[in-house]
Design a protein around this motif. Structure first.
Motif, mmCIF file in Angstrom:
data_model
loop_
_atom_site.group_PDB
_atom_site.id
_atom_site.type_symbol
_atom_site.label_atom_id
_atom_site.label_comp_id
_atom_site.label_asym_id
_atom_site.label_seq_id
_atom_site.Cartn_x
_atom_site.Cartn_y
_atom_site.Cartn_z
ATOM 1 N N GLN A 81 0.843 -1.195 0.000
ATOM 2 C CA GLN A 81 0.000 0.000 0.000
ATOM 3 C C GLN A 81 0.880 1.247 0.000
ATOM 4 O O GLN A 81 1.894 1.296 0.700
ATOM 5 C CB GLN A 81 -0.889 0.055 1.257
ATOM 6 C CG GLN A 81 -1.957 -0.994 1.319
ATOM 7 C CD GLN A 81 -1.548 -2.183 2.150
ATOM 8 O OE1 GLN A 81 -0.360 -2.454 2.292
ATOM 9 N NE2 GLN A 81 -2.515 -2.883 2.689
ATOM 10 N N GLY A 82 0.452 2.223 -0.783
ATOM 11 C CA GLY A 82 1.142 3.510 -0.738
ATOM 12 C C GLY A 82 2.487 3.537 -1.428
ATOM 13 O O GLY A 82 3.242 4.478 -1.274
ATOM 14 N N TYR A 133 -10.435 -2.639 -3.411
ATOM 15 C CA TYR A 133 -10.467 -2.518 -1.952
ATOM 16 C C TYR A 133 -10.334 -1.085 -1.455
ATOM 17 O O TYR A 133 -11.126 -0.620 -0.654
ATOM 18 C CB TYR A 133 -9.372 -3.377 -1.329
ATOM 19 C CG TYR A 133 -9.418 -4.808 -1.790
ATOM 20 C CD1 TYR A 133 -10.423 -5.670 -1.328
ATOM 21 C CD2 TYR A 133 -8.495 -5.303 -2.698
ATOM 22 C CE1 TYR A 133 -10.485 -6.980 -1.762
ATOM 23 C CE2 TYR A 133 -8.542 -6.616 -3.138
ATOM 24 C CZ TYR A 133 -9.551 -7.450 -2.661
ATOM 25 O OH TYR A 133 -9.610 -8.735 -3.090
ATOM 26 N N ARG A 134 -9.314 -0.387 -1.939
ATOM 27 C CA ARG A 134 -9.088 0.958 -1.399
ATOM 28 C C ARG A 134 -10.204 1.883 -1.853
ATOM 29 O O ARG A 134 -10.543 1.927 -3.035
ATOM 30 C CB ARG A 134 -7.743 1.510 -1.868
ATOM 31 C CG ARG A 134 -7.436 2.900 -1.315
ATOM 32 C CD ARG A 134 -5.987 3.257 -1.491
ATOM 33 N NE ARG A 134 -5.603 3.270 -2.897
ATOM 34 C CZ ARG A 134 -5.473 4.382 -3.625
ATOM 35 N NH1 ARG A 134 -5.695 5.556 -3.070
ATOM 36 N NH2 ARG A 134 -5.107 4.305 -4.883
ATOM 37 N N PRO A 135 -10.773 2.639 -0.919
ATOM 38 C CA PRO A 135 -11.842 3.552 -1.303
ATOM 39 C C PRO A 135 -11.382 4.503 -2.405
ATOM 40 O O PRO A 135 -10.295 5.058 -2.325
ATOM 41 C CB PRO A 135 -12.122 4.331 -0.013
ATOM 42 C CG PRO A 135 -11.615 3.470 1.089
ATOM 43 C CD PRO A 135 -10.485 2.692 0.511
ATOM 44 N N ALA A 136 -12.207 4.651 -3.411
ATOM 45 C CA ALA A 136 -11.979 5.616 -4.499
ATOM 46 C C ALA A 136 -10.749 5.342 -5.349
ATOM 47 O O ALA A 136 -10.298 6.197 -6.092
ATOM 48 C CB ALA A 136 -11.935 7.052 -3.976
ATOM 49 N N ARG A 138 -11.800 5.532 -8.956
ATOM 50 C CA ARG A 138 -12.020 6.933 -9.324
ATOM 51 C C ARG A 138 -10.681 7.623 -9.617
ATOM 52 O O ARG A 138 -10.544 8.374 -10.571
ATOM 53 C CB ARG A 138 -12.753 7.637 -8.176
ATOM 54 C CG ARG A 138 -13.122 9.056 -8.429
ATOM 55 C CD ARG A 138 -14.433 9.203 -9.207
ATOM 56 N NE ARG A 138 -14.524 10.554 -9.756
ATOM 57 C CZ ARG A 138 -14.302 10.855 -11.025
ATOM 58 N NH1 ARG A 138 -14.040 9.917 -11.885
ATOM 59 N NH2 ARG A 138 -14.362 12.094 -11.446
ATOM 60 N N GLN A 139 -9.701 7.347 -8.769
ATOM 61 C CA GLN A 139 -8.375 7.950 -8.956
ATOM 62 C C GLN A 139 -7.807 7.573 -10.332
ATOM 63 O O GLN A 139 -7.324 8.427 -11.068
ATOM 64 C CB GLN A 139 -7.423 7.482 -7.844
ATOM 65 C CG GLN A 139 -6.057 8.146 -7.920
ATOM 66 C CD GLN A 139 -5.075 7.605 -6.876
ATOM 67 O OE1 GLN A 139 -5.430 6.763 -6.054
ATOM 68 N NE2 GLN A 139 -3.860 8.079 -6.925
ATOM 69 N N ALA A 191 -5.571 12.879 -7.441
ATOM 70 C CA ALA A 191 -6.824 12.483 -8.063
ATOM 71 C C ALA A 191 -7.638 11.622 -7.098
ATOM 72 O O ALA A 191 -7.111 10.703 -6.485
ATOM 73 C CB ALA A 191 -6.537 11.712 -9.345
ATOM 74 N N ALA A 192 -8.902 11.966 -6.937
ATOM 75 C CA ALA A 192 -9.866 11.181 -6.158
ATOM 76 C C ALA A 192 -9.565 11.110 -4.669
ATOM 77 O O ALA A 192 -10.124 10.295 -3.953
ATOM 78 C CB ALA A 192 -10.017 9.769 -6.714
ATOM 79 N N ILE A 237 -9.622 9.386 -13.141
ATOM 80 C CA ILE A 237 -9.199 10.782 -13.305
ATOM 81 C C ILE A 237 -7.843 10.837 -14.012
ATOM 82 O O ILE A 237 -7.632 11.622 -14.939
ATOM 83 C CB ILE A 237 -9.136 11.488 -11.938
ATOM 84 C CG1 ILE A 237 -10.549 11.607 -11.358
ATOM 85 C CG2 ILE A 237 -8.498 12.870 -12.073
ATOM 86 C CD1 ILE A 237 -10.596 12.150 -9.961
ATOM 87 N N LEU A 238 -6.930 9.962 -13.582
ATOM 88 C CA LEU A 238 -5.614 9.938 -14.212
ATOM 89 C C LEU A 238 -5.731 9.514 -15.678
ATOM 90 O O LEU A 238 -4.982 9.982 -16.528
ATOM 91 C CB LEU A 238 -4.669 9.008 -13.454
ATOM 92 C CG LEU A 238 -4.320 9.465 -12.031
ATOM 93 C CD1 LEU A 238 -3.452 8.439 -11.339
ATOM 94 C CD2 LEU A 238 -3.618 10.809 -12.057
ATOM 95 N N GLY A 247 1.613 8.467 0.226
ATOM 96 C CA GLY A 247 1.476 7.038 0.465
ATOM 97 C C GLY A 247 1.785 6.579 1.876
ATOM 98 O O GLY A 247 1.942 5.394 2.113
#
Lengths: 464, 341
Positions: free
Chosen positions: A109-110, A139-142, A145-146, B175-176, A149-150, B144
């Motif tokens: 993650q991240g 799993y990760r919220p949005a 969507r991210q 984004a988002a 947008i990208l 992150g």
């Protein structure tokens, strides 16, 4: 990049200066410091131990190196071994000979998988391919969507099936979709997961089996500590990855992950990702030799030139050549173009890092400030077309108007005018230069420090 | 409410206090999903890989000598404790060994524990029931690190205490990011103030502070965009957000929480230092500690930056954000496989 490691190594080399030759005692003194520098740079403990051992053998083995001083001998051995450590040869991303190229991005993650996915899409598009981004992080919220947008930003289609479908199914369907629409690159963005999470690692194996990726790339935060090798080993054991992408390389990463992962997993680093803006220049191919040279503070002129060539079109080069040959000098329009180009070369501080031996430049702590580019751009944009073409028009009242219009000061406008003048003077001296396009480019690099320049300018004025 | 919490903490404390913990822990386990148990199993990886090697070293019959000390140093460095902190820790251990005249390796464990605890200092948990309202929390960190997730968990924690929580979507860059935060807020039952993508973050935060004042919120949590500490303009932006909060509400931000990825190496120290210069941080939240083999950064951050670790994230569940308790942490690190708790 890797500044602290670089500084420590430099100071180690410096201590060898003035020594007649390498002896067992000065070698082991230096190596003790190198060892500590490595550990502080988060290089894996085992990797550090092996590395020191190899340097020691080579240095003691006295490969005869002619007239090199001990300092240079050690630096050279370390440079070569650093390159070896990172894999000697650069390995590029593979493109499937037939059918779509499927790239699967995995990682903690991240780590930066989604951002890397978008940068990779942009890179593919630049190379004339047609990528499809696949939102397999349910799993990760949005997260979807991210990616969407990208996708809009990079003008790349995004394939998603919402969050209720299994990632394995999404991945599989995305390849069918790509085939149907003639897209030749599929980039699968998977959810971040811990390498010890059996269930989620199983899911990745499922995706792998379902789509048979051309490349499975592990995305690793370059700032990861001693754990980097465990993460890489675990992912590699489970998925047999094809390579690694190091992210956040602009966050003064120490170099630990870069130096350890290849040695432990024997899998190449294929890209490094720099900056949070989605731009093609932000994903660099990884060259072990160039990186080793950067770590030793010797810069990386090759990459710098490539970046310049990347943003500088042939038309512009020809136009510039014409201007120079007519001996007209550059105006603010050219200046503005150059500002834009520098912008497109990626984060400024990273560019400065590429300058060879920047530590030995008379100006210490070269820390460019992107805001200088901003004010210069704002000021030029507040000028009339005539003023841009002919800077001599700028009298006090015009300067005042421009300063007001652009939120700058008259002083800053003066600096700008002076910069242009200096650039033209430099160009006049170098019109015969073999590479006219590089002249103005270097000249347009931001002034490192205003203070350093002011006195010089005054002197010149008086002498005139 | 407060009493309950104190009781809970006491229990987890008791659970951590070595020998007689066997009685307290099952009870607290039943009540709270086994805080110590969970921490222990989350840190199992750290323990298995490194600190169990320590227990292997510290056997009865082995003499305390330089070789042993160096092996311990190696283990500590490998767990991201960092060279500087390791050397400091080992100096203290050596001094203690000398002072107490210890000779057998088995006696070292308690010395090591005590010295790590000493470096970690007093626990300073996040106030659960804020003294002031709105109590403002500013959350920062590199990209992150886990800021948004931490905020989600934090909001749900305050909500479960019956607090009125407002969250400000100060990350207008990624984004988002807003959407992600919106989902967390919905789960937690917190209000979200958003300014839209590309909005000026400071203005969003300013509006949120006013909203919190007017809607009588108990807690305001401010999210910010992830930023690398090497980006000066972005750090300036952060400083501005801090100033704007202070101007909109006296004493704000009350809590400035730096979120650090638990898998990050020695880079965490410079992150803490630079962020602290932009907005003085009052505490650190270390995330993703369940995945890492190296909890050592927790020790390094406290020892070298002096910033107290207040929260740790040890899993993906909503309640996996815990108050950091040094004694529990050290106990969990050293607890051996077979130990019943």
């Amino acid at each position: 990049m890797f500044e602290s490691l670089n500084e420590r190594l430099q100071s180690t080399f410096k201590k060898l200066r003035g020594q007649g030759k390498l002896t067992e005692s000065n070698i082991s003194d230096s190596l003790r410091e190198v060892r500590r520098a490595f550990l502080e740079a988060d290089v894996n403990y085992k990797v550090t131990r092996d590395f020191i051992e190899r340097i020691k053998t080579r240095a003691l083995g006295q490969e005869v190196m002619g007239s090199l001083t001990p300092e240079l001998q050690i630096a050279r051995i370390i440079g070569e071994e650093l390159t070896q450590l990172m894999g000697a040869e650069a390995e590029k991303i593979r493109i499937a000979p037939s059918g779509p190229t499927v790239v699967m991005l995995v990682g903690l993650q991240g780590a930066g998988k989604t951002t890397v996915a978008a940068k990779l899409a942009l890179k593919f598009r630049k190379e004339g391919r047609t990528p499809l981004l696949v939102a397999a992080d349910v799993y990760r919220p949005a997260a979807i969507r991210q990616l969407q947008i990208l996708g809009e930003q990079t003008e790349t289609p995004v394939f998603s099936m919402g969050t209720d479908v299994s990632p394995v199914k999404i991945a599989k369907a995305s390849v069918t979709e790509a085939l149907a629409h003639g897209q030749n690159c599929v980039i699968v963005d998977t959810a971040g997961r811990l390498h010890i999470n059996e269930e989620l690692m199983g899911e990745l194996r499922g995706i792998k089996d379902a789509v048979n990726p051309t490349e499975i790339l592990l995305v690793v935060d370059a700032m990861t500590g001693q754990d980097a090798v465990n993460v890489a080993e675990n992912f590699n054991n489970d998925l047999d990855i094809d390579g690694v992408i190091l992210t956040k390389m602009d966050g003064d990463a120490r170099g630990g992950a870069a130096l350890s992962i290849r040695h432990i997993t024997d899998k190449p680093i294929k890209f490094i990702s720099i900056g949070e803006k989605i731009e093609a220049a932000a994903l660099e191919e990884f060259y072990p030799e160039r990186m080793s040279s950067r770590i030793l503070g010797q810069g990386d002129f090759q990459t710098l030139i490539e970046k310049a060539e990347d943003v500088f079109s042939e038309d512009q080069a020809r136009e510039l050549e014409r201007k120079l040959s007519e001996n007209k000098g550059l105006d603010f329009n050219d200046f503005l173009t150059q500002l834009e180009q520098i912008r497109n070369m990626g984060p400024l501080d990273q560019l400065v890092d590429l300058i060879p031996f920047k530590n030995q430049l008379p100006v210490k702590n070269l820390k460019p400030d992107e805001s200088h580019l901003n004010y210069a751009k704002a000021a030029i944009q507040s000028m009339t077309p005539e003023e841009r073409r002919d800077p001599t028009l700028l009298d006090r009242s015009r300067k005042l108007r421009i300063a007001k219009g652009s939120g700058t000061t008259v002083n800053q406008i003066n600096t700008l005018v002076n910069q242009l003048r200096m650039m033209n003077r430099m160009l006049n001296q170098q019109t015969a230069m073999a590479m006219p396009q590089m002249g103005p480019k270097l000249g347009a690099l931001p002034r490192p420090k205003r203070k350093a320049k002011k006195p010089r300018r005054r002197k010149r004025r008086k002498s005139r | 409410m407060l009493k309950n919490l104190l009781k809970r903490r006491d229990k987890s404390r008791a659970a951590a206090e070595g020998g007689d913990s066997s009685q307290a822990a099952p009870e607290s386990g039943a009540q709270q999903g086994g805080w110590f148990q969970r921490l222990k199993s989350s840190l199992a990886k750290t323990r298995k890989q490194l600190f169990s090697r320590l227990s292997g070293l510290l056997q009865i019959g082995r003499k305390i000598d330089e070789e042993l000390m160096e092996e311990i140093e190696e283990i500590l460095i490998q767990s991201d404790v960092g060279v500087e902190t390791t050397l400091r820790l080992m100096d203290n251990v050596r001094a203690a060994v000398k002072a107490k005249g210890l000779g057998d390796a088995s006696e070292l464990e308690s010395v090591l524990k005590a010295e790590i605890l000493n470096l970690l200092g007093e626990d300073t948990p996040l106030a659960c029931v804020p003294a002031e309202s709105p109590y403002t929390i500013l959350v920062l960190g590199v990209n992150g690190a886990g800021k948004t997730t931490t905020i989600g968990k934090l909001a749900s924690r305050f909500r479960s205490e019956g607090q009125h929580v407002i969250v400000a979507a100060g990350d207008t860059f990624r984004a988002a990011a807003e959407d992600q935060l919106a989902i967390w807020c919905e789960r937690a039952g917190a209000e979200l103030i958003r300014g839209g993508e590309q909005a000026e973050p400071a203005s969003v935060v300013f509006d949120a502070v006013h909203a919190a004042q007017h809607r009588d919120a108990d807690v305001l949590i401010v999210d910010t965009a992830g930023r690398l500490h090497t980006k000066k303009p972005l750090m300036d932006e952060l400083a501005k957000i801090g100033r704007v909060m202070g101007r909109a509400h006296e004493g704000a931000p009350h809590e400035v929480l730096l979120v650090i990825d638990g898998t990050v190496g020695q880079n965490a120290l410079i992150q803490a230092k630079v962020f602290n210069e932009a907005v003085p941080i009052t505490g650190v939240a270390v995330t993703k500690l369940d995945g890492t083999a190296k909890g050592g950064i927790v020790i390094a951050v406290k020892a070298e930056i002096g910033a107290p670790v207040k929260l740790i994230g040890i899993g993906e569940r909503l309640d996996d954000l815990r108050d950091f308790a040094a004694a529990d942490f050290v106990a969990a690190l050293f607890a051996s496989e077979g130990t019943e708790t």
